[in-house]
Write a protein that holds these residues in place. Structure first.
Motif, PDB file in Angstrom:
ATOM      1  N   VAL A  99      43.744  41.246  34.763  1.00  0.00           N
ATOM      2  CA  VAL A  99      42.468  41.365  34.046  1.00  0.00           C
ATOM      3  C   VAL A  99      42.282  40.243  33.022  1.00  0.00           C
ATOM      4  O   VAL A  99      41.151  39.896  32.687  1.00  0.00           O
ATOM      5  CB  VAL A  99      42.408  42.772  33.403  1.00  0.00           C
ATOM      6  CG1 VAL A  99      43.128  42.839  32.074  1.00  0.00           C
ATOM      7  CG2 VAL A  99      40.984  43.284  33.314  1.00  0.00           C
ATOM      8  N   HIS A 106      44.688  33.828  38.960  1.00  0.00           N
ATOM      9  CA  HIS A 106      44.195  35.198  39.112  1.00  0.00           C
ATOM     10  C   HIS A 106      43.863  35.553  40.556  1.00  0.00           C
ATOM     11  O   HIS A 106      44.331  36.553  41.092  1.00  0.00           O
ATOM     12  CB  HIS A 106      42.964  35.421  38.214  1.00  0.00           C
ATOM     13  CG  HIS A 106      42.152  36.603  38.611  1.00  0.00           C
ATOM     14  ND1 HIS A 106      40.974  36.504  39.311  1.00  0.00           N
ATOM     15  CD2 HIS A 106      42.378  37.929  38.459  1.00  0.00           C
ATOM     16  CE1 HIS A 106      40.501  37.708  39.542  1.00  0.00           C
ATOM     17  NE2 HIS A 106      41.327  38.593  39.042  1.00  0.00           N
ATOM     18  N   ARG A 110      45.492  38.296  42.906  1.00  0.00           N
ATOM     19  CA  ARG A 110      44.672  39.458  43.308  1.00  0.00           C
ATOM     20  C   ARG A 110      44.647  39.597  44.836  1.00  0.00           C
ATOM     21  O   ARG A 110      44.768  40.696  45.360  1.00  0.00           O
ATOM     22  CB  ARG A 110      43.250  39.313  42.732  1.00  0.00           C
ATOM     23  CG  ARG A 110      42.304  40.453  43.122  1.00  0.00           C
ATOM     24  CD  ARG A 110      41.049  40.448  42.257  1.00  0.00           C
ATOM     25  NE  ARG A 110      40.032  41.312  42.832  1.00  0.00           N
ATOM     26  CZ  ARG A 110      39.273  42.165  42.125  1.00  0.00           C
ATOM     27  NH1 ARG A 110      39.413  42.299  40.843  1.00  0.00           N
ATOM     28  NH2 ARG A 110      38.364  42.897  42.734  1.00  0.00           N
ATOM     29  N   ARG A 307      35.508  38.183  26.522  1.00  0.00           N
ATOM     30  CA  ARG A 307      35.688  36.853  27.104  1.00  0.00           C
ATOM     31  C   ARG A 307      35.764  35.847  25.957  1.00  0.00           C
ATOM     32  O   ARG A 307      35.349  36.140  24.844  1.00  0.00           O
ATOM     33  CB  ARG A 307      34.493  36.485  28.012  1.00  0.00           C
ATOM     34  CG  ARG A 307      34.349  37.336  29.298  1.00  0.00           C
ATOM     35  CD  ARG A 307      35.430  37.027  30.306  1.00  0.00           C
ATOM     36  NE  ARG A 307      35.222  37.675  31.607  1.00  0.00           N
ATOM     37  CZ  ARG A 307      35.834  38.793  31.990  1.00  0.00           C
ATOM     38  NH1 ARG A 307      36.663  39.414  31.160  1.00  0.00           N
ATOM     39  NH2 ARG A 307      35.630  39.295  33.183  1.00  0.00           N
ATOM     40  N   HIS A 364      36.706  39.671  38.617  1.00  0.00           N
ATOM     41  CA  HIS A 364      37.679  40.583  37.993  1.00  0.00           C
ATOM     42  C   HIS A 364      37.257  42.036  38.105  1.00  0.00           C
ATOM     43  O   HIS A 364      37.896  42.899  37.507  1.00  0.00           O
ATOM     44  CB  HIS A 364      37.860  40.234  36.510  1.00  0.00           C
ATOM     45  CG  HIS A 364      38.685  39.023  36.278  1.00  0.00           C
ATOM     46  ND1 HIS A 364      40.062  39.066  36.148  1.00  0.00           N
ATOM     47  CD2 HIS A 364      38.340  37.720  36.175  1.00  0.00           C
ATOM     48  CE1 HIS A 364      40.515  37.845  35.956  1.00  0.00           C
ATOM     49  NE2 HIS A 364      39.488  36.999  35.974  1.00  0.00           N
ATOM     50  N   CYS A 366      36.789  45.798  38.501  1.00  0.00           N
ATOM     51  CA  CYS A 366      37.864  46.787  38.591  1.00  0.00           C
ATOM     52  C   CYS A 366      38.348  46.996  40.031  1.00  0.00           C
ATOM     53  O   CYS A 366      37.565  47.329  40.914  1.00  0.00           O
ATOM     54  CB  CYS A 366      37.376  48.118  38.016  1.00  0.00           C
ATOM     55  SG  CYS A 366      38.615  49.409  38.118  1.00  0.00           S
TER      56      CYS A 366
HETATM   57  C1  HEM Z   1      39.769  45.923  35.761  1.00  0.00           C
HETATM   58  C2  HEM Z   1      37.172  49.717  34.165  1.00  0.00           C
HETATM   59  C3  HEM Z   1      39.936  52.736  36.820  1.00  0.00           C
HETATM   60  C4  HEM Z   1      42.810  49.009  37.983  1.00  0.00           C
HETATM   61  C5  HEM Z   1      38.836  46.698  35.094  1.00  0.00           C
HETATM   62  C6  HEM Z   1      37.812  46.177  34.204  1.00  0.00           C
HETATM   63  C7  HEM Z   1      37.105  47.250  33.762  1.00  0.00           C
HETATM   64  C8  HEM Z   1      37.658  48.446  34.357  1.00  0.00           C
HETATM   65  C9  HEM Z   1      35.926  47.199  32.797  1.00  0.00           C
HETATM   66  C10 HEM Z   1      37.580  44.700  33.863  1.00  0.00           C
HETATM   67  C11 HEM Z   1      36.580  44.133  34.846  1.00  0.00           C
HETATM   68  C12 HEM Z   1      36.131  42.718  34.624  1.00  0.00           C
HETATM   69  O1  HEM Z   1      36.733  41.948  33.856  1.00  0.00           O
HETATM   70  O2  HEM Z   1      35.108  42.328  35.279  1.00  0.00           O
HETATM   71  C13 HEM Z   1      37.671  50.870  34.791  1.00  0.00           C
HETATM   72  C14 HEM Z   1      37.063  52.191  34.697  1.00  0.00           C
HETATM   73  C15 HEM Z   1      37.835  53.044  35.459  1.00  0.00           C
HETATM   74  C16 HEM Z   1      38.931  52.242  36.010  1.00  0.00           C
HETATM   75  C17 HEM Z   1      35.807  52.527  33.918  1.00  0.00           C
HETATM   76  C18 HEM Z   1      37.690  54.523  35.743  1.00  0.00           C
HETATM   77  C19 HEM Z   1      36.582  55.206  35.663  1.00  0.00           C
HETATM   78  C20 HEM Z   1      40.968  52.005  37.345  1.00  0.00           C
HETATM   79  C21 HEM Z   1      42.037  52.526  38.165  1.00  0.00           C
HETATM   80  C22 HEM Z   1      42.860  51.471  38.471  1.00  0.00           C
HETATM   81  C23 HEM Z   1      42.290  50.292  37.868  1.00  0.00           C
HETATM   82  C24 HEM Z   1      42.174  53.979  38.598  1.00  0.00           C
HETATM   83  C25 HEM Z   1      44.125  51.371  39.274  1.00  0.00           C
HETATM   84  C26 HEM Z   1      44.532  52.058  40.197  1.00  0.00           C
HETATM   85  C27 HEM Z   1      42.208  47.853  37.520  1.00  0.00           C
HETATM   86  C28 HEM Z   1      42.733  46.512  37.738  1.00  0.00           C
HETATM   87  C29 HEM Z   1      41.860  45.623  37.103  1.00  0.00           C
HETATM   88  C30 HEM Z   1      40.815  46.439  36.500  1.00  0.00           C
HETATM   89  C31 HEM Z   1      44.000  46.156  38.496  1.00  0.00           C
HETATM   90  C32 HEM Z   1      41.989  44.102  37.026  1.00  0.00           C
HETATM   91  C33 HEM Z   1      41.204  43.423  38.135  1.00  0.00           C
HETATM   92  C34 HEM Z   1      41.164  41.905  38.028  1.00  0.00           C
HETATM   93  O3  HEM Z   1      41.184  41.347  36.933  1.00  0.00           O
HETATM   94  O4  HEM Z   1      41.117  41.245  39.081  1.00  0.00           O
HETATM   95  N1  HEM Z   1      38.712  48.074  35.168  1.00  0.00           N
HETATM   96  N2  HEM Z   1      38.781  50.951  35.578  1.00  0.00           N
HETATM   97  N3  HEM Z   1      41.157  50.658  37.194  1.00  0.00           N
HETATM   98  N4  HEM Z   1      41.043  47.760  36.790  1.00  0.00           N
HETATM   99 FE1  HEM Z   1      39.884  49.352  36.252  1.00  0.00          FE
END
Ligand code: HEM
Length: 426
Positions: A99, A106, A110, A307, A364, A366
């Motif tokens: 993230v 990245h 990913r 950011r 990025h 989620c």
């Molecule tokens: C990234 C929200 C659930 C794994 C993110 C980001 C947000 C977010 C705001 C950053 C996105 C960006 O920079 O554009 C949420 C919300 C969730 C949730 C609101 C539940 C309602 C989960 C779950 C997992 C997870 C259940 C894992 C199993 C990740 C990962 C990233 C991420 C690995 C990094 C992705 C990247 O940078 O390529 N999430 N998330 N998230 N989330 Fe979630």
């Protein structure tokens, strides 16, 4: 006061404080003035540029070279010397995960780690999620009154997260406390005394993550996303690095469970406070996925994300200098009337609810969004079926004071067990 670009800071911008008052109660409402009058402003109290409109935030998410995510997990309140000393004692070394990683590292990483998120892979977890929700519901269904956060909304997503990751389901209470410390450490404004206490929690969380990781590395490959990472770390240590593994182990436990726990609590709060909408879901469960999506727009669990500008750049007509730190209030973007009609209304028939920015946007976005959605859907399916007569109690909601993770700390509901459909049917 003057902003780093030389422009004067308006009185409202000068007064903006995300750690208390209106923002903690309702971040979208607290920034209504900004959406309407000053959509990009410098906050001297925070030292960040705050952005509140949908199009501006989407444009920032879209360009992760100009707007680097490297500060996404930085301590928003700089650590005191005493807190730093505590962290050092624990050899704390949390660094880049996904993230907060820049390109090209990245995307290379990913891409290696997508398999666990295919629709088939996620669907395989659904029976486990349903079983957990049912067991927890069995325990309270005859009680007539419960705090759903304490009884279900923390423990189920945490168990699901550990299961998804392949991490042993031990020390759940401790992990919950660690998560709170991590959230305060990263997105809160702890007092100097609290800082030391929080640093202790974070330091122990770091050590704990390292120990669990080591144990997993020593045993044969099991099922779970952490095992995928361990394997990729062996094959491509320059892409999936050692420090990444340890940092991710700590960050992902929080990312995967706290986000979902809070989103579920927000959704139940909103739906139960509108008995007609709740009744509609009970009558027609096919509406549940759309209702969950609208709740993610209306009351998401992540309300702001960060950011940093890698060059001088303009956002919404305001020049932000290189090195400028940016707080995108996604909860505000989700209430932007330029994108969502009647944004204040919770409308489960809204056709563009899915455009919300609660999961971020762009490269990025989620990775776990469909796992989170699935958990919310199953919670709602089980509750509308087994406790359709659930009612929200009168209560004052409290929130952990921080910029980014939002959901009530408790959610008290009540019902008449004599009216439970499963009793009437038997
Ligand atoms: C990234 C929200 C659930 C794994 C993110 C980001 C947000 C977010 C705001 C950053 C996105 C960006 O920079 O554009 C949420 C919300 C969730 C949730 C609101 C539940 C309602 C989960 C779950 C997992 C997870 C259940 C894992 C199993 C990740 C990962 C990233 C991420 C690995 C990094 C992705 C990247 O940078 O390529 N999430 N998330 N998230 N989330 Fe979630």
């Amino acid at each position: 006061p003057t902003a780093p670009n030389g422009c004067p800071v308006s009185p409202r911008a000068a007064a903006f404080d995300p750690f208390d008052g209106p923002y903690q109660l309702d971040p979208a409402e607290a920034l209504r003035w900004s959406r309407e009058q000053e959509p990009v402003f410098y906050s001297p109290k925070l030292g960040y540029w705050v952005v509140s409109r949908y199009d501006d935030i989407k444009a920032i998410f879209r360009d992760n070279l100009t707007f680097s995510p490297s500060i996404a997990l930085e301590k928003i309140t700089p650590a005191s010397d005493a807190a730093l000393a505590v962290l050092q004692r624990y050899d704390y070394g949390m660094n880049r995960t996904l993230v907060n990683e820049d390109e090209p590292a990245h995307m290379a990483r990913r891409r290696e780690l997508l398999e666990a998120f295919t629709p088939e892979a996620l669907e395989a977890h659904a029976p486990m999620v349903r079983r957990l929700v049912r067991e927890k519901l069995d325990a309270i269904v005859d009680r007539g009154r419960a705090d759903l956060v304490a009884e279900l909304f923390w423990e189920v997503p945490l168990t699901v997260a550990l299961h998804f990751l392949g991490v042993p389901e031990e020390d759940m209470e401790q992990l919950r406390r660690f998560s709170v410390a991590h959230t305060l450490n990263t997105w809160g404004r702890p007092s100097p005394e609290q800082q030391v206490e929080v640093a202790e929690g974070v330091g122990r969380f770091w050590q704990y993550s390292g120990q669990v990781l080591k144990k997993m590395q020593e045993q044969p490959r099991g099922h779970g996303w952490m095992y995928d990472m361990i394997e990729k770390n062996r094959q491509k240590p320059d892409v999936v690095t050692d420090n990444y593994l340890h940092s991710m182990m700590m960050a992902i436990i929080v990312a995967a469970h706290e986000t979902t726990a809070l989103a579920t609590a927000n959704a139940f709060r909103q739906l139960l406070s509108r008995p007609a909408v709740w009744a509609e879901l009970c009558d027609n469960p096919a509406l549940i996925p759309a209702a969950a999506e609208e709740c993610l727009r209306h009351s998401g669990s992540v309300v702001a994300w960060r950011r940093i500008a890698t060059r001088d750049v303009e956002v919404g007509g305001v020049s932000i200098p290189e090195g400028g730190k940016i707080l995108m209030v996604t909860a505000s973007a989700n209430y932007d009337p330029a994108h969502f009609e009647n944004p204040d209304e919770l409308d489960i028939y809204r056709d563009n609810a899915v455009d919300h920015l609660t999961f971020g946007y762009g490269s990025h976005q989620c990775m776990g969004k469909n796992l989170g959605r699935m958990e919310m859907r199953i919670f709602l399916e089980e509750f509308t079926r087994r406790l359709p007569h659930l009612e929200l109690e009168e209560q004052e909601f409290t929130f952990l004071p921080n910029t980014s993770f939002r959901g009530p700390e408790a959610l008290w509901v009540c019902w008449d067990p004599a009216q439970n459909p499963e009793r009437r049917d038997s």
